[in-house]
Design a protein around this motif. Structure first.
Motif, PDB file in Angstrom:
ATOM      1  N   ALA A  31       3.305  23.256 -23.469  1.00  0.00           N
ATOM      2  CA  ALA A  31       3.473  22.375 -22.311  1.00  0.00           C
ATOM      3  C   ALA A  31       4.456  22.974 -21.317  1.00  0.00           C
ATOM      4  N   GLY A  32       5.508  23.601 -21.827  1.00  0.00           N
ATOM      5  CA  GLY A  32       6.483  24.236 -20.945  1.00  0.00           C
ATOM      6  C   GLY A  32       5.886  25.411 -20.195  1.00  0.00           C
ATOM      7  N   ARG A  33       5.052  26.208 -20.884  1.00  0.00           N
ATOM      8  CA  ARG A  33       4.417  27.352 -20.216  1.00  0.00           C
ATOM      9  C   ARG A  33       3.401  26.877 -19.185  1.00  0.00           C
ATOM     10  N   ASN A  34       2.694  25.791 -19.470  1.00  0.00           N
ATOM     11  CA  ASN A  34       1.739  25.257 -18.495  1.00  0.00           C
ATOM     12  C   ASN A  34       2.460  24.777 -17.234  1.00  0.00           C
ATOM     13  N   GLN A  35       3.603  24.138 -17.426  1.00  0.00           N
ATOM     14  CA  GLN A  35       4.375  23.699 -16.265  1.00  0.00           C
ATOM     15  C   GLN A  35       4.876  24.895 -15.464  1.00  0.00           C
ATOM     16  N   LEU A  36       5.323  25.936 -16.166  1.00  0.00           N
ATOM     17  CA  LEU A  36       5.793  27.142 -15.492  1.00  0.00           C
ATOM     18  C   LEU A  36       4.646  27.824 -14.749  1.00  0.00           C
ATOM     19  N   THR A  37       3.442  27.774 -15.311  1.00  0.00           N
ATOM     20  CA  THR A  37       2.272  28.337 -14.637  1.00  0.00           C
ATOM     21  C   THR A  37       2.003  27.614 -13.325  1.00  0.00           C
ATOM     22  N   ARG A  38       2.028  26.294 -13.345  1.00  0.00           N
ATOM     23  CA  ARG A  38       1.801  25.526 -12.111  1.00  0.00           C
ATOM     24  C   ARG A  38       2.886  25.823 -11.080  1.00  0.00           C
ATOM     25  N   GLN A  39       4.131  25.914 -11.514  1.00  0.00           N
ATOM     26  CA  GLN A  39       5.224  26.225 -10.595  1.00  0.00           C
ATOM     27  C   GLN A  39       5.040  27.616  -9.988  1.00  0.00           C
TER      28      GLN A  39
ATOM     29  N   PHE B 144      -1.520  24.191  -5.955  1.00  0.00           N
ATOM     30  CA  PHE B 144      -2.262  23.424  -6.955  1.00  0.00           C
ATOM     31  C   PHE B 144      -3.758  23.726  -6.887  1.00  0.00           C
ATOM     32  N   LEU B 145      -4.269  23.923  -5.676  1.00  0.00           N
ATOM     33  CA  LEU B 145      -5.685  24.272  -5.549  1.00  0.00           C
ATOM     34  C   LEU B 145      -5.965  25.621  -6.203  1.00  0.00           C
ATOM     35  N   LEU B 146      -5.099  26.603  -5.957  1.00  0.00           N
ATOM     36  CA  LEU B 146      -5.270  27.912  -6.585  1.00  0.00           C
ATOM     37  C   LEU B 146      -5.198  27.794  -8.105  1.00  0.00           C
ATOM     38  N   TYR B 147      -4.258  27.013  -8.577  1.00  0.00           N
ATOM     39  CA  TYR B 147      -4.113  26.816 -10.023  1.00  0.00           C
ATOM     40  C   TYR B 147      -5.392  26.227 -10.624  1.00  0.00           C
ATOM     41  N   LEU B 148      -5.988  25.267  -9.935  1.00  0.00           N
ATOM     42  CA  LEU B 148      -7.171  24.599 -10.458  1.00  0.00           C
ATOM     43  C   LEU B 148      -8.438  25.443 -10.318  1.00  0.00           C
ATOM     44  N   LEU B 149      -8.561  26.192  -9.208  1.00  0.00           N
ATOM     45  CA  LEU B 149      -9.828  26.826  -8.869  1.00  0.00           C
ATOM     46  C   LEU B 149      -9.922  28.289  -9.279  1.00  0.00           C
ATOM     47  N   VAL B 150      -8.802  28.991  -9.335  1.00  0.00           N
ATOM     48  CA  VAL B 150      -8.849  30.433  -9.631  1.00  0.00           C
ATOM     49  C   VAL B 150      -8.515  30.620 -11.109  1.00  0.00           C
ATOM     50  N   GLY B 151      -9.499  30.322 -11.934  1.00  0.00           N
ATOM     51  CA  GLY B 151      -9.269  30.334 -13.377  1.00  0.00           C
ATOM     52  C   GLY B 151      -8.903  31.695 -13.925  1.00  0.00           C
ATOM     53  N   SER B 152      -9.510  32.759 -13.393  1.00  0.00           N
ATOM     54  CA  SER B 152      -9.227  34.100 -13.920  1.00  0.00           C
ATOM     55  C   SER B 152      -7.765  34.461 -13.720  1.00  0.00           C
ATOM     56  N   ARG B 153      -7.208  34.133 -12.561  1.00  0.00           N
ATOM     57  CA  ARG B 153      -5.803  34.456 -12.306  1.00  0.00           C
ATOM     58  C   ARG B 153      -4.875  33.503 -13.055  1.00  0.00           C
ATOM     59  N   ARG B 154      -5.303  32.253 -13.244  1.00  0.00           N
ATOM     60  CA  ARG B 154      -4.511  31.318 -14.038  1.00  0.00           C
ATOM     61  C   ARG B 154      -4.364  31.835 -15.467  1.00  0.00           C
ATOM     62  N   ARG B 155      -5.434  32.407 -16.002  1.00  0.00           N
ATOM     63  CA  ARG B 155      -5.368  32.942 -17.374  1.00  0.00           C
ATOM     64  C   ARG B 155      -4.460  34.158 -17.444  1.00  0.00           C
ATOM     65  N   VAL B 156      -4.396  34.953 -16.363  1.00  0.00           N
ATOM     66  CA  VAL B 156      -3.469  36.089 -16.327  1.00  0.00           C
ATOM     67  C   VAL B 156      -2.035  35.589 -16.428  1.00  0.00           C
ATOM     68  N   VAL B 157      -1.703  34.580 -15.629  1.00  0.00           N
ATOM     69  CA  VAL B 157      -0.349  34.026 -15.664  1.00  0.00           C
ATOM     70  C   VAL B 157      -0.040  33.463 -17.043  1.00  0.00           C
ATOM     71  N   GLN B 158      -0.977  32.719 -17.604  1.00  0.00           N
ATOM     72  CA  GLN B 158      -0.744  32.124 -18.916  1.00  0.00           C
ATOM     73  C   GLN B 158      -0.554  33.183 -19.996  1.00  0.00           C
ATOM     74  N   THR B 159      -1.316  34.268 -19.917  1.00  0.00           N
ATOM     75  CA  THR B 159      -1.151  35.359 -20.883  1.00  0.00           C
ATOM     76  C   THR B 159       0.213  36.018 -20.730  1.00  0.00           C
ATOM     77  N   ASN B 160       0.607  36.295 -19.491  1.00  0.00           N
ATOM     78  CA  ASN B 160       1.923  36.908 -19.258  1.00  0.00           C
ATOM     79  C   ASN B 160       3.044  36.031 -19.808  1.00  0.00           C
ATOM     80  N   LEU B 161       2.971  34.742 -19.546  1.00  0.00           N
ATOM     81  CA  LEU B 161       4.030  33.839 -19.980  1.00  0.00           C
ATOM     82  C   LEU B 161       4.042  33.690 -21.497  1.00  0.00           C
TER      83      LEU B 161
END
Length: 298
Positions: free
Chosen positions: A67-75, A40-57
């Motif tokens: 909402a489903g993709r955001n949940q999958l990103t956190r998981q 959860f800390l990585l999800y909140l703090l590492v925005g550049s990598r969070r955006r990579v995951v969100q783009t891939n998904l």
């Protein structure tokens, strides 16, 4: 003579490795709980990598609501962190603990004997458990292709961990194909992880979830050169450790068309990902290399 910055880097690295060694003796539920917090800390703090995951998904699962993709990103971040911390006990805990926590299942007979075998090991978070699971139960000499880490202390730590059980030989990419094929034909299984974007060299553009993705055709190439069968290995993170499933060898592979073979590899990988979508390595820029003239997706 090392600079103060280099000395600080060595201290930080050694402290991190010492932390992982100490973490190895904790109960698994504690380690996994720490992984949830770290994820959860990585999800909140590492925005550049969070955006990579969100783009891939978004590219791979456009049918999912946001909402489903955001949940999958956190998981994804939680599983990534848990698997990283699990290296502590995989590489440092007593052997009996690892044997109890990593269960090898499926078509185990595919790994018996000395038939030339390429093990297709996609980038699921549990790939380090896969090395350990096979080596513990079937300590057959095997090989893989390894890229050196820039931090030499981390590099040595990773190599020791992955060589802890069994007899794993690592080839550098600069060594070329010949020694790898020789070992393969001698009956040493080759672990191959060809599902990342390694740049345009030696890659072909084939669909991955409908988007052209630069993909090395090495699975087809080594199967052909080594006259080897392809055996997929799927590690799954569970509440009690990992299950590592050995799938049956692919029939009629390779063909005479390496591009078609590589497209088939991606299609089958999609089927595997569907069974555990949050455990795939979405933090990687899978679509970084674009066909000529196409804009960046990131």
């Amino acid at each position: 003579m090392r600079t103060p910055r280099q000395l600080l880097g060595r201290i930080v690295t050694r402290s991190g490795i010492a932390f992982m060694q100490s973490l190895a003796l904790l109960p698994l539920r504690w380690t996994r709980a720490l992984g949830v917090l770290l994820g959860f800390l990585l999800y909140l703090l590492v925005g550049s990598r969070r955006r990579v995951v969100q783009t891939n998904l978004a590219l791979c699962f456009p049918e999912l609501p946001e909402a489903g993709r955001n949940q999958l990103t956190r998981q994804t971040f939680v599983y990534f962190a848990q698997a990283w911390l699990d290296r502590a006990w995989l590489w440092h805990a007593p052997r009996a603990w690892v044997q109890r926590r990593v269960q090898l299942t499926g078509s185990l007979d595919e790994l018996v004997g000395d038939d030339p075998t390429v093990i297709f090991l996609p980038h699921f978070v549990g790939l380090d458990a896969a090395w350990a699971g096979v080596a513990l139960q079937m300590p057959r000499p095997s090989t893989t292709i390894y890229t050196d880490q820039s931090n030499k202390l981390v590099d040595r730590w990773i190599l020791r961990g992955r060589r802890r059980f069994g007899n794993l030989r690592l080839f550098g990419r600069a060594e070329g194909v010949k020694p790898i094929v020789t070992a393969l034909r001698e009956g040493q299984p080759l672990y191959l992880l060809p599902d990342m974007d390694f740049g345009p060299d030696d890659s072909v553009f084939v669909p991955f979830y409908g988007t052209p993705a630069a993909t090395v055709a090495s699975l087809s190439r080594f199967a052909r050169l080594g006259r080897a069968k392809i055996v997929p290995l799927l590690p799954r993170l569970t509440a009690t450790g990992y299950t590592v499933e050995v799938l049956p060898a692919w029939p009629n592979f390779p063909s005479d068309d390496p591009v078609a073979d590589t497209a088939l590899m991606n299609t089958r990988l999609q089927e595997y990902i569907r069974t555990m979508p949050a455990q795939y390595y979405w933090v990687h820029k899978r679509f970084k290399t674009r066909p000529e003239g196409e804009p960046s997706l990131y």
